[in-house]
Design an enzyme around this catalytic site. Sequence first.
Site, short mmCIF file in Angstrom:
data_model
loop_
_atom_site.label_atom_id
_atom_site.label_comp_id
_atom_site.label_asym_id
_atom_site.label_seq_id
_atom_site.Cartn_x
_atom_site.Cartn_y
_atom_site.Cartn_z
N CYS A 87 -52.35 -54.96 6.65
CA CYS A 87 -52.85 -55.84 5.58
C CYS A 87 -51.78 -56.08 4.54
O CYS A 87 -51.47 -57.21 4.18
CB CYS A 87 -54.07 -55.23 4.91
SG CYS A 87 -55.54 -55.25 5.93
N HIS A 88 -51.20 -54.97 4.01
CA HIS A 88 -50.21 -55.12 2.95
C HIS A 88 -48.96 -54.30 3.23
O HIS A 88 -48.18 -54.00 2.33
CB HIS A 88 -50.80 -54.77 1.59
CG HIS A 88 -52.06 -55.52 1.31
ND1 HIS A 88 -53.30 -55.01 1.57
CD2 HIS A 88 -52.26 -56.78 0.84
CE1 HIS A 88 -54.22 -55.91 1.26
NE2 HIS A 88 -53.62 -57.00 0.82
#
Lengths: 431, 277, 192
Positions: free
Chosen positions: C156-157
Amino acid sequence: MSFPWAQAYEPKAPLMKWLDQRLPLPRLVWNSVGGGYEVPRNLNYMWNFAVLAGFALMLQIVTGIVLAMHYAPAGDLAFESVEHIMRDVNQGWLLRYAHANGASFFFIVTYLHIFRGLYYGSYKAPRELVWMLGLVIFLLMMATAFMGYVLPWGQMSFWGAKVITSLFGAIPLVGEPIQAWLLGGFAPDQPALNRFFSLHYLLPFVIAGVVILHIWALHIPGSNNPTGVDIKSPQDTVPFHPYYTAKDGFGLGVFLILFCATLFFAPNYLGHADNYIPANPLSTPAHIVPEWYFWPFYAILRAFTVDFILPAKLWGVVAMFASILLLFFLPWLDTSPVRSGSYRPRFRQFFWILILDVLILGWVGGLPAEEPYVMISQIATMYYFAHFLIILPLLSKLERTLPLPNSIAESVLHGEKRESVPYGVQAKPAE
Amino acid sequence: MVRLLGALVGLGFLLVLAISLVTGITGFFREPPTETIEHKFHQDPKHVSFSFDGPFGKFDRQQLQRGFQVYKEVCAACHGLNLVAFRNLADLGYEEAEIKAIANQWAIEVPDINPETGEPTMRKAIAADRFPNPYANEVAARAANNNAMPPDLSLITKARHHGPAYVYSLLTGYQNPPANLPKEARPGQGLYYNPYFPNLNLAMPPPIAADGQVTYADGTNPTRDQMAKDVSAFLTWTAEPFLENRHRTGIAVLLFLLVATVLAYLSYRQIWASRKH
Amino acid sequence: MATVEHTDGTAEAAPPTGGEGHRRRDFINVAAVSFAGVGGLAVLYPLINQMNPSADVLALSSTEVDISRIQPGQAIKTIFRKQPVFIRNLTPAEIQQANSVPVGDLRDPQTLAERTRDGKANWLITMAVCTHLGCVPLGAAEGENRGEYGGYFCPCHGSHYDTAARIRKGPAPKNLEVPEFEFLSDTVVKIG
């Protein structure tokens, strides 16, 4: 509108002044239910039930919203999700019992409110629209309560939904398509449950909207009172706050004691045991009845047993709807210029017969459709229609009413002694 | 105009009602309604008192445990309890380890899926499971019971009028049919006469047949009456496990409301003291 | 609190009450309104508390898992409180790699030993919930991206976790959380 002597709203704190110039909400409250609304000083306890009905509506909305957080409107889950609320959700049993009994208490106070209006002539000019909006609220309440009772998806839920939607099936030609449209099928099932849930959530907010109109229309002429004579001077009234807020506070306390005693110690007394059996489309309970607050209407429905021009089923349905719809015409059926039943001795007798009659209808409506109960319901239904459609119009022509006091203040301050010739024209002064 | 139309409508309804009434009355005298057999022989539940009666009522934990034992050894073979979980037995005073053992040793296993093959399989119950149903579905239940469906008992005391008294009366009410019972109401093959059952004849054989059918761990004498009473108490708990909480909360709330209402009344009187009304 | 001294000049208004009566009057009104306030607050409790996890949700707060079929180097995902959990059987090389990192250099300093049970250092059990914003990191199944440090990688990040599931690079503030667990036997672990 308000009376010229009503106290104007005067904000004192700078913040309230600031707010009043921009969003005069405190002013609205002050003028509606605060010191700015002048109310007859002689209201008795029968005038408590309007506020209690408003409280019950709020109670139902608040408990209903939290119950909807846990309820699942799905055929195979609905019953289980209600039991999940009762058993597993924190204080879920309290919320659900409060909602279920809250419906009954909402109807109790609403019926008392309606009968107060009937006795004191609150439906007469200039309050016809107050009365009619109230009837709209009552119809919406009945629809909401009916759909709410379907949601737990017990045996009574299922068969109640089946029976009530079958009423529409009695309408010639279009009846059956309407029934199928209401249910989204040929018997109550998932589509019906889902739409009833949606509407059951929506209608209370519609009710709240009509309540605002009802109060708005009421505040134009102001409240009726036990003498039925108009407000004439400042001596006739007191400000709503603190006089009636205090009285309503006490009334609310009594209401809550009765409500909580039922909720905590007899929570299923007003319900029906069969609704703790999951819905079963293959087996009808031996004795199906709606909730108690529909029993008088249910008795009227079942009173018609003979095909005469129209089928008996259609007569029953028409009469049941007519029994409520005729109330919309009440302001023009009862044309007596005297509002209050206290000054109409004949009317008063018939009023109490009507009360007894409705109680009898409620009693037989909850019993099986057997003799002699059907005959009793037929006689009671005859009186119901005769009362509104024949007796009241005749009475308003023929009755000799008692002399009215000249003003509310006079009736309060001097008892029955009068200062000048009272309103009752031909009638000789009471002894 | 309104009044004229109203009167006509009213007279119309009155006419139809009068016809209905006359038809009803003539029918009533031509063929007086006969008392049904059920009506004549059916009996209201016996009077029986329980520790949880009344606003201060509480469950008797020992009795609930005995009732659970009766359910386990007598009823559970045919009747489910599918709204109650094993973990709920903590309410009856069982320890966590005892509950795990009860779940683990429960005669009926829980349907599951084999994690390797995906095939349906059965496993031992755990505390978080609800009581497993004795039959896979309604068809199986009917097939095994002469086409009579043994109802789930979770809510039985709320789903019948006079719940606990009804269960108690039914369990102790089996008897030989009275001599004057008409022939058509006599119990047929596989049916048993019981005047506390609405139809008078039910398919359930007397479940509590003899004194001493279970052996109580707490030494209570297991008479038939005692066992029926205990299991009725247990089934009241399964239907309303929050009953004690409800009673306790109710007392506190009512006391608060009484004081608040007295204060509200005094306040109301004070405010109106200077006003005649 | 409402004032009760509404005067509108009506003829029959009672004479003003003395100071003593006045105080008592106020006291009753204040008491009545206070009771209403307390009652209103008490009603809030069930309305708020009903949103907390219900009894059946709390009852599922432990999960038992059979770990006998997880080979060294493999990991499985299981469910605990409706959230995914990684159970990884570390290889000796991975254990050694985790132990060779200077603890002081870590963002969230913890040794592998602190994150496993004595004598069972190869069983690394962590929540499969990235401590950044809650995504499920990759690295449990064969062939998934295990990040620059050979543990887990949150796509995701871009948070990288090492072989002890400690945060090494990226935005996540903490190591993957180790739930409460205990070994019921050599092959069964109870989480929660």
